[in-house]
Write a protein that holds these residues in place. Structure first.
Motif, PDB file in Angstrom:
ATOM      1  N   VAL A 180       0.881  -2.840  -4.507  1.00  0.00           N
ATOM      2  CA  VAL A 180       0.761  -1.604  -3.737  1.00  0.00           C
ATOM      3  C   VAL A 180      -0.702  -1.351  -3.405  1.00  0.00           C
ATOM      4  O   VAL A 180      -1.577  -1.503  -4.255  1.00  0.00           O
ATOM      5  N   ARG A 181      -0.959  -0.979  -2.176  1.00  0.00           N
ATOM      6  CA  ARG A 181      -2.283  -0.518  -1.775  1.00  0.00           C
ATOM      7  C   ARG A 181      -2.109   0.856  -1.142  1.00  0.00           C
ATOM      8  O   ARG A 181      -0.994   1.271  -0.856  1.00  0.00           O
ATOM      9  N   ARG A 182      -3.185   1.554  -0.919  1.00  0.00           N
ATOM     10  CA  ARG A 182      -3.067   2.934  -0.477  1.00  0.00           C
ATOM     11  C   ARG A 182      -4.232   3.286   0.434  1.00  0.00           C
ATOM     12  O   ARG A 182      -5.336   2.779   0.244  1.00  0.00           O
ATOM     13  N   THR A 183      -3.960   4.132   1.381  1.00  0.00           N
ATOM     14  CA  THR A 183      -5.051   4.587   2.244  1.00  0.00           C
ATOM     15  C   THR A 183      -5.366   6.039   1.947  1.00  0.00           C
ATOM     16  O   THR A 183      -4.453   6.859   1.842  1.00  0.00           O
ATOM     17  N   GLY A 184      -6.593   6.332   1.784  1.00  0.00           N
ATOM     18  CA  GLY A 184      -7.260   7.626   1.635  1.00  0.00           C
ATOM     19  C   GLY A 184      -6.527   8.846   1.140  1.00  0.00           C
ATOM     20  O   GLY A 184      -5.314   8.895   1.031  1.00  0.00           O
ATOM     21  N   GLY A 185      -7.315   9.849   0.780  1.00  0.00           N
ATOM     22  CA  GLY A 185      -6.781  11.160   0.451  1.00  0.00           C
ATOM     23  C   GLY A 185      -6.290  11.275  -0.976  1.00  0.00           C
ATOM     24  O   GLY A 185      -6.191  10.301  -1.698  1.00  0.00           O
ATOM     25  N   GLN A 186      -5.981  12.524  -1.372  1.00  0.00           N
ATOM     26  CA  GLN A 186      -5.555  12.788  -2.737  1.00  0.00           C
ATOM     27  C   GLN A 186      -4.219  12.112  -3.038  1.00  0.00           C
ATOM     28  O   GLN A 186      -4.008  11.611  -4.122  1.00  0.00           O
ATOM     29  N   TYR A 187      -3.313  12.145  -2.090  1.00  0.00           N
ATOM     30  CA  TYR A 187      -2.024  11.503  -2.289  1.00  0.00           C
ATOM     31  C   TYR A 187      -1.894  10.227  -1.491  1.00  0.00           C
ATOM     32  O   TYR A 187      -1.149   9.327  -1.846  1.00  0.00           O
ATOM     33  N   GLY A 188      -2.641  10.161  -0.391  1.00  0.00           N
ATOM     34  CA  GLY A 188      -2.701   8.946   0.406  1.00  0.00           C
ATOM     35  C   GLY A 188      -1.347   8.482   0.905  1.00  0.00           C
ATOM     36  O   GLY A 188      -0.347   9.175   0.780  1.00  0.00           O
ATOM     37  N   THR A 189      -1.332   7.290   1.480  1.00  0.00           N
ATOM     38  CA  THR A 189      -0.089   6.693   1.924  1.00  0.00           C
ATOM     39  C   THR A 189      -0.060   5.289   1.385  1.00  0.00           C
ATOM     40  O   THR A 189      -1.010   4.528   1.564  1.00  0.00           O
ATOM     41  N   SER A 190       1.025   4.961   0.730  1.00  0.00           N
ATOM     42  CA  SER A 190       1.062   3.645   0.101  1.00  0.00           C
ATOM     43  C   SER A 190       1.699   2.625   1.033  1.00  0.00           C
ATOM     44  O   SER A 190       2.513   2.959   1.879  1.00  0.00           O
ATOM     45  N   TYR A 191       1.305   1.410   0.872  1.00  0.00           N
ATOM     46  CA  TYR A 191       1.965   0.296   1.553  1.00  0.00           C
ATOM     47  C   TYR A 191       1.870  -0.904   0.624  1.00  0.00           C
ATOM     48  O   TYR A 191       1.069  -0.904  -0.313  1.00  0.00           O
ATOM     49  N   THR A 192       2.714  -1.897   0.872  1.00  0.00           N
ATOM     50  CA  THR A 192       2.666  -3.072   0.001  1.00  0.00           C
ATOM     51  C   THR A 192       2.094  -4.247   0.766  1.00  0.00           C
ATOM     52  O   THR A 192       2.224  -4.342   1.982  1.00  0.00           O
TER      53      THR A 192
END
Lengths: 316, 445
Positions: A62-74
Motif C-alpha cells: 500500500v502507498r498513499r498520497t498526502g494529507g492526514q488521511y490521504g488516499t491509498s493505492y496499491t
C-alpha cells in the motif's frame, strides 16, 4: 517417485494412442467438453482465480498520497510482504503453537479412532449400529456449535463439570494460560474422532472375511488378527486421516475463535489462520494474503511430505 | 493412480481453503480525498435509502419515518454480527449502503480507506453542527468542515454501584480512584468472594475510555505526520493503577464483558460495581431483572479533584461513498439523530444515549428509571458528558492497536508482563500498522 513417474508416463502414452485411433473426432470433443465444463468452470472460478488473486495480492504494497488521511493505492512490491511474514514473531509463534497442538492432538485422536474402529469390527460387540452412530454424532455438530458447547463446560462460573471437580477438591482451570491449548485440542478431538473412525471402519469392512478365517485356522488370536492383519491392510486409510488431520490442524480457526470469547488466554494471533484474519481485519489485505500463501505452502509441504514418508511403508 | 489424485486433491483443498478467505478483497481505487462538491439537490420522485445499523429496535424507528415520509423510504439491515467486516466487504464490492452505523473509534480507519462521502454540500448537514455535543461533531467531521457522519449516541462513563452490598459492608461511594482502591480492599477483606469490579483484558474499548478520562490523548496530527503517544505518562498512570488492583487480586480478570459468565457473577452477588457507559443501563435492566432497585449510578471516580470523565462507545451514522441521494440521506440522518420522538424511541428500545444536546433534555431522560430505584440516572450521564475531554482523537489503525493492546493485557492478567507493557505493545502496533498502510507517523507527542 520413480514408480509414480512411470505410471504417469504410461497414462499419457495410452491416451495418445487412443487419440490417434479416433482421428478427427469432432463430436467427441463436444461430448468431452459437455462432461468437463461443469467441473472445470467452478474449478477455475472458485479455485484457480482466488488462488491467483491471493498470490497477486501478496505481491502488492500500500502507498498513499498526502494529507492526514490521504488516499491509498496499491503497487507492486515484490516479496516485501513475504519478508515481513518471515520476520513476524507472531507468525512463528502461531506456527509453533499449532505444531505443538498437532504433534499431540493428531496421534491421540487417530489412536482413539483406530481403537474404536477395531472394537466396532470385532464380532463380540453388540449394538454395532448404535455405537457407530453415537461415535459419529459429534461430527454432525458444526465446529462453532461444538466450541460454544464446550466453552460452557470449561467456564468456571457456569460449568457443572467444574462444579463437580471442585466438589472432590480439584481446582481445574481449563481456560488458563497453560491449559487452554489442550482444551482447544479436546474440542477438536471430540469433533473429529468419530469421523476418522468411520473412514477406518469402512476400510475394515472391505477386508474379505476369508482372511480372518484363514488366520484363525492358523491359530491367530483376535489380538493378532487386529494387529497383524487389519491394521496393515487399512494403513492407507490411517495415512489419509493423518493427512486430513495435519491440514485441519494448520487451518484451525473456529474452535479457538469461539473459546477466545471467554478466555483471554487465546490471543488474536493464536493460530496462523486467526493471525491472517486479524491482519486482514486491520485492512492489511496484502499481508494477510502473504500469510495465507505461506500457510498453504507449509500445509502442502507437510501433507505431501508425510505421504511420501509413509507411502512405501503403507504400501500406497 | 488413485493415490496421485488424492495427493493433488489434498494439496489443492489445503491451498484453496486458506486462500478462499481472501476472495473478494481488493485494493480501494484511488480517488480524491477532498470533499466532493456534489450538488445537494432533492431527487425527483420516490427514493429508497439503505441504512445499516446495529441497534436493537431500529426497525421500529425507521417504520415511524417511513410512515411520515412516503417519498423517502428507508430500508434497514442489522449488521451487529461483524459490523465492520460487513461494511468493509460491501465497500470493496462497491455495494455500500447510503448510510451505515460507525463507531467513533472506527471513523478514522474507514476514512483512510476512503469509505465516506462528504455531505457538507447540503446546508442541513452543516447546520446540524450546533445540535450536537461538541466532541462528537468534532470526531465525525475529523475536526474540519466536512460532514462525513452525523453523531448518533455516546457512552459517557459512570460508576454503577450495588447499593445493598455497599450498605452491608459499610462502604462509601468513592470519589477518586484512590478511594475506589481503598474501598475495594475493604470489601475484599470483608468477604474474599467479593470483588469491587472486573478487569476484562479483552476489552480495549473500555480501557481506552479510562485512558480518555485521564486526558491520555493517544494521537495527534501536525507537520504532515501522525504523532503516536499511546504510551504516555497519563496512560501509564491508568495502567499502573489497574495493575496494582490485579496484583492484589482485588478485581476479577476472568470475565469477558457482556458474557453469560459476567452476568452470572453479577447475578450471584460476587461483584459490587461496574465501571460502565450510559448505554449499559438497559443491559443491566434487561439481563438482571431480579436486581431491580439494588443498583444506583454515580459519577466515575476521578484522578484529581476536578471532574473528568471518559467515553466508551457510541456511534455515528456515516454517509457512505457511492450514496446517490445526499439530500435525502441528510434529511433522514438528521431526523434520526435529532428528532425528539426518534431519540426517545431509540433510548427506550436500544438504550441509546443521544449525542444531540437537545436529546439530553428529553422528557424520557429527565425522569427517574424504575430499575434504578427511580433515580434520575441520566442526570449523572449528562454531567459526565459535559466533562469529557474534547481533544481526544482516534488513530487511523485503531482496530489493530486495540487487538495488540488486548493480546498484551491478556498476557498481563495471566502473569506475563504488566498492563503498562501492553501500552508499549499497543504503541509499537500503532506505528507498525500505520507504516503498513503508508500513513506517515512518528512516536511521541
Amino acid at each position: 517417485m520413480t514408480d509414480l513417474a512411470t505410471r504417469a508416463t504410461r497414462g499419457v502414452a495410452t491416451t495418445e494412442g487412443r487419440r490417434r485411433r479416433h482421428n478427427g473426432g469432432g463430436p467427441r470433443a463436444g461430448t468431452i467438453a459437455a462432461f468437463v465444463t461443469p467441473f472445470f468452470l467452478p474449478f477455475v472460478l472458485f479455485y484457480l482465480v482466488p488462488i491467483g488473486y491471493a498470490l497477486w495480492q501478496s505481491l502488492l504494497v500500500v502507498r498513499r498520497t498526502g494529507g492526514q488521511y490521504g488516499t491509498s493505492y496499491t503497487t507492486f512490491g515484490g516479496l516485501e510482504q513475504y519478508t515481513q511474514v518471515f520476520q513476524n514473531t507472531e507468525f512463528w509463534g502461531s506456527i509453533g503453537r499449532i505444531g505443538l497442538f498437532g504433534i499431540v492432538q493428531v496421534p491421540v485422536m487417530l489412536f482413539v479412532a483406530l481403537v474404536m474402529a477395531l472394537l466396532l469390527d470385532t464380532p463380540l460387540l453388540k449394538l454395532k449400529a448404535f455405537f457407530r452412530i453415537s461415535a459419529f454424532m459429534p461430527y454432525a455438530v458444526p465446529g462453532v456449535i461444538a466450541a460454544i458447547m464446550w466453552s460452557y463446560l470449561y467456564s468456571p462460573q457456569i460449568s457443572p463439570v467444574v462444579d463437580l471437580l471442585k466438589g472432590v477438591g480439584l481446582q481445574p482451570d481449563f481456560l488458563g494460560p497453560g491449559a487452554v491449548l489442550w482444551s482447544t485440542a479436546n474440542v477438536s478431538t471430540w469433533l473429529w474422532t468419530g469421523y476418522n473412525m468411520l473412514i477406518m471402519f469402512s476400510a475394515l469392512q472391505s477386508i474379505p472375511q476369508e482372511l480372518y478365517e484363514a488366520a484363525k485356522l492358523d491359530g491367530a488370536s483376535n489380538w493378532a488378527i487386529a494387529w497383524r492383519i487389519k491394521v496393515p491392510i487399512i494403513a492407507p486409510s490411517v495415512v489419509l486421516t493423518t493427512v486430513f488431520s495435519i491440514i485441519g490442524t494448520l487451518q484451525l480457526y473456529a474452535e479457538p475463535a469461539v473459546l477466545r470469547q471467554i478466555s483471554s488466554n487465546i490471543s488474536s494471533t493464536f493460530t496462523p489462520n486467526m493471525l491472517a484474519y486479524t491482519v486482514a481485519s486491520g485492512n492489511n489485505y496484502q499481508q494477510a494474503a502473504a500469510i495465507s500463501v505461506v500457510i498453504a505452502v507449509i500445509t502442502f509441504v507437510l501433507s505431501f511430505g508425510f505421504m511420501r514418508l509413509t507411502s512405501k511403508r503403507a504400501g500406497l | 493412480m488413485s493415490s496421485t489424485v488424492t495427493r493433488i486433491r489434498v494439496a489443492a483443498v489445503a491451498a484453496a481453503a486458506s486462500i478462499a478467505v481472501l476472495a473478494g478483497c481488493s485494493s480501494p481505487a484511488p480517488s480524491g480525498d477532498s470533499a466532493s462538491a456534489d450538488a445537494c439537490a432533492p431527487a425527483k420522485g420516490k427514493v429508497t435509502l439503505q441504512y445499516w445499523n446495529t441497534v436493537p429496535g431500529m426497525d421500529e424507528v425507521v417504520a415511524l419515518w417511513n410512515k411520515k415520509n412516503p417519498n423517502i423510504q428507508v430500508e434497514t439491515k442489522n449488521i451487529s454480527n461483524d459490523q465492520y467486516g460487513t461494511i468493509g466487504n460491501a465497500l470493496k464490492a462497491g455495494k455500500a449502503p447510503d448510510l451505515a452505523q460507525v463507531g467513533y473509534d472506527e471513523l478514522p480507519n474507514l476514512r483512510s480507506q476512503d469509505a465516506f462521502a462528504d455531505a457538507s454540500a447540503c446546508k442541513a448537514a452543516t447546520d446540524a453542527k450546533s445540535a450536537f455535543v461538541p466532541w462528537t461533531w468534532s470526531q465525525a467531521s475529523f475536526g474540519g468542515t466536512g460532514v462525513f457522519a452525523i453523531p448518533q449516541d455516546t457512552g459517557p462513563m459512570a460508576l454503577y454501584v450495588r447499593s445493598d452490598i455497599f450498605k452491608k459492608h459499610g462502604l462509601e461511594i468513592p470519589k477518586t480512584w484512590d478511594e475506589y482502591a481503598t474501598e475495594a480492599q475493604k470489601l475484599h477483606k470483608a468477604d474474599p468472594n467479593l470483588s469491587m469490579t472486573f478487569f476484562d483484558p479483552n476489552n480495549a474499548e473500555w480501557f481506552n475510555g479510562l485512558l480518555w478520562q485521564n486526558s491520555a490523548e493517544m494521537y495527534s496530527y501536525s507537520g504532515d505526520k501522525w504523532h503516536v503517544a499511546v504510551e504516555s505518562e497519563q496512560s501509564k498512570q491508568v495502567a499502573d493503577y489497574w495493575q496494582k488492583l490485579i496484583d492484589a487480586k482485588l478485581v476479577r480478570t476472568d470475565l469477558a464483558h457482556g458474557s453469560t459468565q459476567m452476568y452470572t457473577a453479577y447475578q450471584k452477588d460476587q461483584i459490587a460495581t461496574y465501571v460502565g457507559a450510559a448505554w449499559g443501563y438497559s443491559m443491566f435492566r434487561d439481563n438482571l431483572p431480579k436486581q431491580a432497585g439494588k443498583w444506583s449510578i454515580v459519577p466515575m471516580p476521578t484522578w484529581g479533584s476536578s471532574a473528568a470523565s471518559g467515553d466508551w462507545g457510541g456511534s455515528t451514522v456515516a454517509f457512505m461513498k457511492g450514496g446517490k441521494h445526499p439530500y435525502e440521506s441528510v434529511k433522514f440522518n438528521t431526523w434520526l439523530n435529532t428528532d425528539p420522538e426518534a431519540l426517545a424511541l431509540e433510548n427506550k428500545l436500544g438504550g441509546l444515549y443521544p449525542a444531540a444536546t437537545a436529546g439530553l433534555a428529553l422528557p424520557a431522560l429527565s425522569q427517574g428509571v424504575a430499575y434504578y430505584d427511580n433515580e434520575k440516572i441520566f442526570d449523572v450521564f449528562a454531567e459526565s458528558s459535559k466533562n469529557i475531554d474534547t481533544e481526544f482523537t482516534w488513530g487511523p489503525t485503531q482496530k489493530t492497536v486495540n487487538l495488540a493492546l488486548q493480546d498484551a493485557m491478556a498476557k498481563a492478567t495471566a502473569g506475563d508482563g504488566t498492563v503498562a507493557d501492553a501500552l508499549t505493545a499497543a504503541q509499537d502496533a500503532a506505528l507498525k500498522s500505520m507504516k503498513d498502510q503508508a500513513i506517515p507517523a512518528t512516536a511521541g507527542k
